[in-house]
Design an enzyme around this catalytic site. Structure first.
Site, PDB file in Angstrom:
ATOM      1  N   ASP A   1       0.864  -1.186   0.000  1.00 41.89           N
ATOM      2  CA  ASP A   1       0.000   0.000   0.000  1.00 41.89           C
ATOM      3  C   ASP A   1       0.891   1.224   0.000  1.00 41.89           C
ATOM      4  O   ASP A   1       1.767   1.367   0.865  1.00 41.89           O
ATOM      5  CB  ASP A   1      -0.892   0.022   1.244  1.00 41.89           C
TER       6      ASP A   1
ATOM      7  N   ASP B   1     -14.054  -5.625  -4.793  1.00 44.71           N
ATOM      8  CA  ASP B   1     -14.162  -5.623  -3.333  1.00 44.71           C
ATOM      9  C   ASP B   1     -15.576  -6.053  -2.975  1.00 44.71           C
ATOM     10  O   ASP B   1     -16.536  -5.383  -3.350  1.00 44.71           O
ATOM     11  CB  ASP B   1     -13.900  -4.217  -2.772  1.00 44.71           C
TER      12      ASP B   1
END
Lengths: 221, 260
Positions: B12, B131
């Site tokens: 990330d 997601d």
């Protein structure tokens, strides 16, 4: 004079990685060649070695290559008449075929007779694209000649990174020097004289790919 | 000879820095994504993923620069996602050195964007990131829906139907993340992964919830994933890539072990 290796830029994406990998492999040599990314037919004509990358659809790549005035002529003169070492990568390798059947039928360079057709593994569990690391098996010829051999008896063995939905079916099986397996044999590399091509991406295949590039840079067809 | 399953560490990245850092090797700068990428390349990771969570669009130049610097040093496939909204974003990432670009919210908002992207750059470099959260009650047949914005916004879209449509529209790969499991270290949502993997012809990457090496193995064996993505178990040194690969190989999963 250092050699010049021309990586052909015809708008087919990611040449940054290919350039970096060739520079990295070149640095290992005693006499490092100059690696240039170019679409200039004059530079292509004079280069000592040629690399034709390619990602995306067959027809788009073919159109992009032929859209640059004089580029195919320069490539042909250098690779076919002067017979300097040539390496096609992925769609750049597929363009060596007579034609490609992907969203229509498109003519290739026709330097290695064959057709590029969809991968159709019988096992539905096998996903398309064929994406990831697969083992490459080289034949007897490739053990002593071409980019899988270092010219001193060492032959590349291991995994290379593939990502493709179409594959090269050569008219003459002798032109297929390496295969991988994906629900049956799949052409991993072709070779005829000074013209070589890999379906996998040496610039994405870590040490295996860097070794292959180094071999190509040392190769005297 | 067979295609190997892949292990993909995911970093990330925010404002050009790794969020929370990477502490698994002797990095001089634990927050430098390029240094972390080089270390993962050397460790034999099969691919690498950058997820850019930079809030503002203006800071994208930092991302392009770090992708370019990574591609200069790492000779492995790199997927970059986060904030990809336009064909131009994809072009810039690919030219910077990304091999695949992952599209998330933009694919939900405008499904045709996936067709345009795949037509332009080829299916092989378009990953659609899905997601999903389980919306069925206990005891009901399982059902999952798409959530955006880190799981905050519900869309009412059925995740499995969406996955099938994305593959038809040209996604070359699907990255399936369980928002129920993400960050919990309690294992993948195997039902979600398997239902999608069995329904689409393209490879599925399982993501969200890895806490152990068994979780990775189950993603492949029970989730039918072609690749498994994880972050914290690698970044914080709990397991090395080599340990993960050895564990999966021992479980009978084809892995690439000749990475040195």
């Amino acid at each position: 004079m250092a050699e010049t290796v021309a990586i052909i830029d015809y708008g087919s994406g990611n040449l940054h990685s290919a350039h970096s990998a060739f520079v990295k492999s070149a640095e290992r040599l005693d006499h490092s060649p100059r690696i240039v990314v170019t679409d200039d037919p004059e530079i292509v004509r004079r280069a000592d070695r040629l690399v034709l990358p390619g990602v995306g659809a067959y027809g788009d790549c073919r159109a992009g290559l032929f859209a640059v005035p004089g580029l195919v002529e320069a490539l042909t003169e250098n690779a076919r008449q002067k017979a300097n070492p040539f390496l096609g990568i992925c769609v750049g390798m597929q363009l060596l075929a007579t034609k490609g059947i992907e969203k229509g039928t498109h003519q290739g360079l026709g330097w290695i007779p064959g057709t590029v057709v969809p991968l159709t593994p019988a096992d539905p569990a096998l996903k398309i694209p064929h994406m990831g690391w697969n083992e490459v098996a080289v034949n007897e010829k490739a053990r002593i000649y071409g980019p899988f051999s270092d010219g001193a008896g060492t032959v590349l063995a291991g995994h290379a990174y593939f990502v493709h939905s179409y594959h090269f079916v050569a008219d003459n099986p002798a032109h297929v020097i390496a295969t991988t397996d994906y629900g049956g044999p799949v052409t991993a590399a072709v070779l005829d004289g000074n013209i070589a091509g890999t379906q996998f991406h040496p610039e994405k295949s870590q040490h295996y790919g860097l070794d292959l590039i180094e071999n190509f840079l040392k190769w005297t067809p | 000879m067979t295609l190997k399953n892949r292990i993909i560490p995911c970093l990330d990245v925010k404002d050009g820095r790794v969020v929370k850092g990477v502490q698994f090797v002797d990095l001089i700068d634990a927050g430098d994504p390029v240094e972390a990428a080089i270390a993962y390349d050397a460790a034999g990771a099969d691919e690498l993923c950058f997820l850019d969570i930079t809030a503002s669009h203006e800071d994208r130049a930092t991302l392009f620069d770090l992708v370019a610097r990574t591609a200069e040093h790492c000779f492995m496939p790199l997927t970059v996602g986060g904030g990809v909204r336009a064909v131009e974003d994809i072009r810039k990432l690919l030219l910077s050195g990304a091999d695949k670009v992952s599209i998330n919210t933009a694919a939900v908002r405008d499904r045709d964007f996936v067709n345009r992207a795949a037509d332009k750059f080829g299916n092989q470099c378009i990953t659609v990131s899905i997601d999903a959260k389980r919306v069925s009650a206990e005891g009901e047949p399982p059902r999952w829906e798409i959530f955006t914005h880190g799981g905050r916004n519900e869309t009412g879209i059925d995740a499995v139907e969406f996955a099938v449509e994305m593959a038809e529209r040209g996604a070359g790969e699907l990255l399936v993340t369980s928002m129920d499991r993400d960050g919990t270290q309690s294992g993948f949502d195997l039902g979600l992964t398997r239902t999608i993997a069995d329904a689409v012809p393209v490879p599925v990457v399982a993501s969200g919830g890895v806490g152990s090496l068994d979780d990775l193995a189950e993603g492949v064996l029970k989730g039918h994933a072609s690749a498994v993505l994880a972050a914290s178990i690698f970044h914080f040194g709990r397991f090395s890539i080599a340990e993960a690969k050895a564990h999966l190989a021992k479980a009978g999963i084809p892995m690439r072990l000749d990475t040195a």
